[in-house]
Design an enzyme around this catalytic site. Structure first.
Site, PDB file in Angstrom:
ATOM      1  CB  SER A 181     -33.939   1.541 -21.345  1.00  0.00           C
ATOM      2  OG  SER A 181     -33.603   0.786 -22.489  1.00  0.00           O
ATOM      3  CG  HIS A 209     -33.864   2.712 -16.949  1.00  0.00           C
ATOM      4  ND1 HIS A 209     -33.494   4.024 -17.207  1.00  0.00           N
ATOM      5  CD2 HIS A 209     -33.222   1.951 -17.861  1.00  0.00           C
ATOM      6  CE1 HIS A 209     -32.681   4.040 -18.240  1.00  0.00           C
ATOM      7  NE2 HIS A 209     -32.492   2.802 -18.664  1.00  0.00           N
ATOM      8  CE  LYS A 238     -29.188   3.308 -16.910  1.00  0.00           C
ATOM      9  NZ  LYS A 238     -28.498   4.052 -17.956  1.00  0.00           N
TER      10      LYS A 238
END
Ligand code: PLP
Length: 388
Positions: A181, A209, A238
Site C-alpha cells: 500500500s 489495493h 477502495k
C-alpha cells in the site's frame, strides 16, 4: 497528587510535534471525486483509494438508498445475533462468484478482516511468515494470533524459502499484500504460491489495493497472475467505492471463521445498505472494463511523466511514492503542491519507516489528462524550487 492524564497526553503531542509528526483530520467538503473541496479550496484528488471513481457513483448510491428504505440504517447487532440479512448473503455469493471461490465471508473493514482471520486460524503453536512491507492489519493479526511470526525481507522469495526450509514443523502460512500500500509494488504471487505448495504452507493474500485494478474481470492480482490462494481478503472501501471487506475461502474455513473470528463475532454487522452497494459495485467492475482501461492508461501516462522529471517511477499499480526522507520535507512538498491545486497528502512514520516520509500519490480512472498534467507541472516546479 492525582494523575494528570491531560498533561501526559499534551506531553506526547509535544514530542510528536517536535518530530514533525503531528497529524490532523481534514474534513472534505465534497464527495470523493477527481477533484475534492478541502479547506474551502478545490483540489485535484491524488490522495484517495477510490481508484475507479465509484465512491460517489449514482448507481451505487441508488442501490444503497433502496436498501436503506427496506432495511433501515443500522444492522442492530452482530450477524450471529440479529444483524444478518439476505443482502449480506447476496453480497457473499456475489464475491464468491467474482473471485471463483467456494465461499466468502464479510467483515466490517479490511482491518477487521485481517485481524480477525489471522488470529482465528493460527495460534501459539503455528508459524506465520509475513512480508516486511505488509499492511498494519496483517501485522496486528499476527500479534493477536500469538503465533511465532517470522518477517521476511520485502518480496524476497529466496529468503522466504530459506525460512520455510529452516522451520519445517507445524502449521505454517505465508501472508502477503498483493499490492503493497505504500510503495505500490506487487507481490510475486506465482513464486509464493509455488513455494507454499512445495513447503505445505497456506497462502494468504490481501488484495485490498488489487481488487478492481488487476485481472481480466477486476478480481485482483491472483486472477491476473493465475494464482490460487487459500485465503484472499479484499476491501469494499477502495476500488469498490463503498465500505466493508470480505474473505474468499472455502466453505469449511468460512464456517470456522464464523465461530472464531472475534472481529466478526463481537462486532455489530455491516449495515445492509453497504452490502447492496457492494453487489452493485462488483457487477459494475466486472462489466465495465473501460473503467480499468482508463485507470491503466492514466497510470502509464503518469509514469512516463514522472520518469521525464527524473523520478524512478514504475507502472506497478495506481500508487506512486515520491520518497523524500524527513517528515518535514514531505510536509513541505505536500503544501507546495497544494498551493498549485494538487492534493497529495504526506505520509510519515509510523505509516512508513523513519527516513522514508513521502508523497503518496494515487491515480483514478476519472483523472483527466489535464489533472495529470497539473500534478506533473506542480512536481516539476517543486523540483526547481528545491534546487534553488
Ligand atoms: C493492504 C491493506 N490491507 C488492509 C487495509 C484495511 O482496509 P480497510 O481500510 O477496509 O480497513 C488497508 C487499508 O488501507 C490496506 O492498505
Amino acid at each position: 497528587m492525582s494523575y494528570d492524564f491531560t498533561r501526559w497526553a499534551q506531553g506526547e503531542l509535544d514530542l510528536l510535534a517536535s518530530q514533525h509528526l503531528t497529524r490532523t483530520l481534514e474534513p472534505l467538503q465534497s464527495a470523493q471525486g477527481p477533484t475534492v473541496r478541502v479547506g474551502g479550496q478545490s483540489l485535484i484528488n491524488f490522495s484517495s483509494n477510490d481508484y475507479l471513481g465509484l465512491a460517489a457513483s449514482p448507481l451505487l448510491i441508488h442501490a444503497a438508498q433502496q436498501a436503506l428504505d427496506a432495511h433501515g440504517l443500522g444492522s442492530g447487532a452482530s450477524r450471529l445475533v440479529a444483524g444478518d440479512s439476505a443482502l449480506h448473503h447476496a453480497l457473499e455469493a456475489s464475491v464468491a462468484r467474482f473471485l471463483g471461490s467456494e465461499a466468502a465471508l464479510l467483515f466490517n473493514s479490511g482491518y477487521a478482516a485481517n485481524v480477525g482471520l489471522v488470529s482465528a486460524l493460527w495460534g501459539k503453536t503455528d508459524i506465520l511468515f509475513s512480508d516486511a512491507h505488509n499492511h498494519a492489519s496483517l501485522i496486528d493479526g499476527c500479534r493477536l494470533s500469538r503465533a511465532r511470526t517470522l518477517v521476511y525481507p520485502h518480496n524476497d522469495v529466496a529468503a522466504l524459502e530459506a525460512l520455510l526450509s529452516a522451520h519445517p514443523q507445524g502449521r505454517r502460512a505465508v501472508l502477503t499484500d498483493a499490492v503493497f500500500s505504500m510503495n505500490g509494488d506487487t507481490a510475486r504471487l506465482h513464486e509464493l504460491s509455488a513455494l507454499c505448495e512445495r513447503h505445505g504452507a497456506a497462502l494468504v493474500v490481501d488484495e485490498a489495493h488489487a481488487t478492481g485494478v488487476f485481472g481480466p474481470t477486476g478480481a485482483g492480482l491472483c486472477e491476473a497472475q493465475g494464482v490460487s490462494a487459500d485465503l484472499r481478503m479484499g476491501t469494499l472501501g477502495k476500488s469498490l467505492g463503498g465500505f466493508g471487506a470480505y474473505v474468499a475461502c472455502d466453505a469449511a474455513v468460512r464456517s470456522l471463521l464464523i465461530h472464531r473470528a472475534r472481529s466478526l463475532v463481537f462486532s455489530t454487522a455491516l449495515p445492509a445498505a453497504w452490502c447492496a452497494a457492494g453487489v452493485t459495485a462488483i457487477a459494475r467492475v466486472q462489466q465495465d472494463t473501460a473503467l480499468r482501461e482508463r485507470l491503466w492508461s492514466n497510470i502509464k501516462i503518469f509514469t512516463t511523466g514522472l520518469r521525464e522529471l527524473g523520478f524512478e517511477a514504475v507502472a506497478h499499480s495506481p500508487i506512486f511514492s515520491v520518497v523524500l526522507g524527513a517528515p518535514e520535507r514531505a510536509m513541505a512538498a505536500s503544501a507546495f503542491l497544494r498551493e498549485r491545486g494538487v492534493w497529495a497528502k504526506p505520509i510519515r512514520p509510523p505509516t512508513v519507516p523513519p527516513g522514508t516520509s513521502r508523497l503518496r500519490m494515487t491515480l483514478r480512472a476519472d483523472h483527466s489528462p489535464a489533472h495529470l498534467q497539473q500534478a506533473l507541472t506542480a512536481l516539476a516546479d517543486w523540483q526547481k524550487a528545491e534546487r534553488r
